[in-house]
Scaffold this motif. Structure first.
Motif, PDB file in Angstrom:
ATOM      1  N   TYR A   1     -33.674   7.690  50.318  1.00  0.00           N
ATOM      2  CA  TYR A   1     -33.781   6.958  49.055  1.00  0.00           C
ATOM      3  C   TYR A   1     -33.079   7.683  47.910  1.00  0.00           C
ATOM      4  O   TYR A   1     -32.377   7.061  47.103  1.00  0.00           O
ATOM      5  CB  TYR A   1     -35.262   6.728  48.721  1.00  0.00           C
ATOM      6  CG  TYR A   1     -36.003   6.068  49.852  1.00  0.00           C
ATOM      7  CD1 TYR A   1     -35.804   4.730  50.160  1.00  0.00           C
ATOM      8  CD2 TYR A   1     -36.899   6.803  50.640  1.00  0.00           C
ATOM      9  CE1 TYR A   1     -36.479   4.126  51.215  1.00  0.00           C
ATOM     10  CE2 TYR A   1     -37.575   6.204  51.688  1.00  0.00           C
ATOM     11  CZ  TYR A   1     -37.357   4.871  51.976  1.00  0.00           C
ATOM     12  OH  TYR A   1     -38.010   4.281  53.028  1.00  0.00           O
TER      13      TYR A   1
ATOM     14  N   CYS B   1     -25.470   4.971  44.352  1.00  0.00           N
ATOM     15  CA  CYS B   1     -25.389   3.799  43.468  1.00  0.00           C
ATOM     16  C   CYS B   1     -25.031   4.199  42.044  1.00  0.00           C
ATOM     17  O   CYS B   1     -24.194   3.556  41.394  1.00  0.00           O
ATOM     18  CB  CYS B   1     -26.718   3.038  43.484  1.00  0.00           C
ATOM     19  SG  CYS B   1     -27.093   2.230  45.055  1.00  0.00           S
TER      20      CYS B   1
ATOM     21  N   LEU C   1     -25.734   9.322  54.476  1.00  0.00           N
ATOM     22  CA  LEU C   1     -26.508   8.140  54.869  1.00  0.00           C
ATOM     23  C   LEU C   1     -26.169   7.698  56.292  1.00  0.00           C
ATOM     24  O   LEU C   1     -27.048   7.263  57.047  1.00  0.00           O
ATOM     25  CB  LEU C   1     -26.232   6.988  53.889  1.00  0.00           C
ATOM     26  CG  LEU C   1     -26.838   7.130  52.496  1.00  0.00           C
ATOM     27  CD1 LEU C   1     -26.319   6.030  51.576  1.00  0.00           C
ATOM     28  CD2 LEU C   1     -28.366   7.077  52.561  1.00  0.00           C
TER      29      LEU C   1
ATOM     30  N   CYS D   1     -22.337  11.337  49.765  1.00  0.00           N
ATOM     31  CA  CYS D   1     -23.583  10.571  49.858  1.00  0.00           C
ATOM     32  C   CYS D   1     -23.522   9.551  50.989  1.00  0.00           C
ATOM     33  O   CYS D   1     -24.470   9.425  51.783  1.00  0.00           O
ATOM     34  CB  CYS D   1     -23.854   9.857  48.530  1.00  0.00           C
ATOM     35  SG  CYS D   1     -24.290  10.938  47.160  1.00  0.00           S
ATOM     36  N   LEU D   2     -22.410   8.810  51.078  1.00  0.00           N
ATOM     37  CA  LEU D   2     -22.279   7.786  52.120  1.00  0.00           C
ATOM     38  C   LEU D   2     -22.223   8.428  53.508  1.00  0.00           C
ATOM     39  O   LEU D   2     -22.766   7.880  54.472  1.00  0.00           O
ATOM     40  CB  LEU D   2     -21.031   6.940  51.861  1.00  0.00           C
ATOM     41  CG  LEU D   2     -21.034   6.115  50.566  1.00  0.00           C
ATOM     42  CD1 LEU D   2     -19.738   5.321  50.427  1.00  0.00           C
ATOM     43  CD2 LEU D   2     -22.235   5.180  50.509  1.00  0.00           C
TER      44      LEU D   2
ATOM     45  N   THR E   1     -30.641   9.866  48.158  1.00  0.00           N
ATOM     46  CA  THR E   1     -29.209   9.832  48.422  1.00  0.00           C
ATOM     47  C   THR E   1     -28.620   8.470  48.061  1.00  0.00           C
ATOM     48  O   THR E   1     -27.533   8.383  47.482  1.00  0.00           O
ATOM     49  CB  THR E   1     -28.933  10.137  49.904  1.00  0.00           C
ATOM     50  OG1 THR E   1     -29.546  11.375  50.255  1.00  0.00           O
ATOM     51  CG2 THR E   1     -27.438  10.216  50.177  1.00  0.00           C
ATOM     52  N   LEU E   2     -29.350   7.412  48.382  1.00  0.00           N
ATOM     53  CA  LEU E   2     -28.899   6.057  48.050  1.00  0.00           C
ATOM     54  C   LEU E   2     -28.858   5.850  46.540  1.00  0.00           C
ATOM     55  O   LEU E   2     -27.912   5.240  46.006  1.00  0.00           O
ATOM     56  CB  LEU E   2     -29.835   5.032  48.697  1.00  0.00           C
ATOM     57  CG  LEU E   2     -29.435   3.563  48.578  1.00  0.00           C
ATOM     58  CD1 LEU E   2     -28.094   3.316  49.248  1.00  0.00           C
ATOM     59  CD2 LEU E   2     -30.514   2.666  49.181  1.00  0.00           C
TER      60      LEU E   2
END
Length: 310
Positions: free
Chosen positions: A252, A259, A233, A229-230, A254-255
């Motif tokens: 959004y 989290c 991004l 994910c990171l 992916t963020l």
């Protein structure tokens, strides 16, 4: 791949049969030993044990879904990957809904969540409500094929990852060797060695080893998914050419995924039941990070590479 096809075929056949049977019981088409089918809307609280319990159980969920990221590893061995993989990824999402979410919905509709026997499969309990008392033997066979399927895909993923690390210089060079059939045999042997070691640990400590060995892949998969994910991004906006696979809801969604995974990961680390597993996993990651600095410092500079080439 052929073995995995048949293992997956067995699981899918049983899950489809379970879904059809569960729907028949829920709608009264098939008689059952269950006195009520209203458990879906009889809950007094949506999260009766709190959100901490939800995030704690995500470890088992992540472990169960672990392996879906292997789709990315197959890109080097897939013909017309740009055309094939987007359809495969979308198909996986629909299969998750069909083969995971729907059976859970049926189980919660037929059995109260606080009445599910922790020592028995909820699938078996549903089959028994339909009067199929011999279902436990069938489910044991299915569970065995599921375990073999997980081991099969795990061996593939670990073998290909070791091969990739070896080619990039981050693992011993011998692990990149492939035979005439294109199989990285040394990476395969290394993976199987640890599989046998895990089996031996379960034999020595049958009561504790499973929970420890369950936590380790859950930790690993969580770390991998967070990293994916990171990486998305950071790297996706920097692509010179627009990727052929459209990522819905980026950045959004992916963020949000990152989290959620990070929260679950932190809850896993601070949970006292996972203390030993957490120490082992964190210590291993720290050792790898420290070794990576030594590896980085030993890599030749561009001037050295030029001189060697000349």
């Amino acid at each position: 791949g052929e073995i995995e096809f048949w293992f997956a075929g067995i699981k899918i056949f049983v899950i489809i049969a379970f879904i059809l049977l569960g729907i028949a019981i829920l709608f009264g088409i098939m008689p059952s030993n269950n006195s009520s089918s209203y458990y879906l809307h009889n809950y007094s609280d949506f999260v009766p044990n709190g959100w901490k319990a939800v995030f704690s159980t995500l470890l088992v969920v992540i472990f169960s879904y672990g392996g879906s990221e292997l789709i990315g590893l197959t890109i080097t061995e897939t013909k017309d990957a740009e055309k094939v993989l987007p359809g495969v990824v979308k198909g996986v999402m629909w299969r998750v809904v069909l083969f995971y979410t729907l059976p859970i919905f049926i189980i919660c509709g037929l059995i109260p969540w606080d009445k599910i026997d922790a020592n028995a499969s909820p699938f078996v309990q549903v089959f028994e409500t339909a009067g199929l008392q011999g279902a436990s033997h069938v489910m044991n066979f299915i569970l065995l094929t599921a375990v073999l399927s997980a081991a099969n895909s795990g061996i593939y993923g670990c073998t290909r990852m070791l091969h990739s690390l070896s080619q990039s210089g981050d693992a011993p060079k011998s692990l990149s060797y492939v035979n005439k059939q294109g199989v990285p045999v040394y990476s395969l042997a290394f993976s199987v060695l640890f599989l046998l070691l895990g089996t031996y640990l379960v034999y020595l400590y049958p009561e504790k080893a499973f929970s420890y060995l369950l936590a380790i892949p859950g930790f690993t998969v969580s770390l991998i998914w967070i990293s994916i994910c990171l990486a998305q991004l950071k790297l996706r906006p920097q692509y010179k050419e627009k990727p052929y696979f459209k990522l819905w809801g980026f950045p959004y969604l992916t963020l949000f995924a990152a989290c959620t995974l990070i929260i679950s990961f932190i809850v896993f680390l601070i949970d006292s039941a996972n203390r030993l597993s957490s120490i082992v996993c964190v210590a291993f990651v720290l050792v790898m990070v420290i070794l990576s600095f030594f590896k980085r410092n030993t890599k030749p500079t561009s001037l050295e590479v030029t001189n060697d080439t000349n």
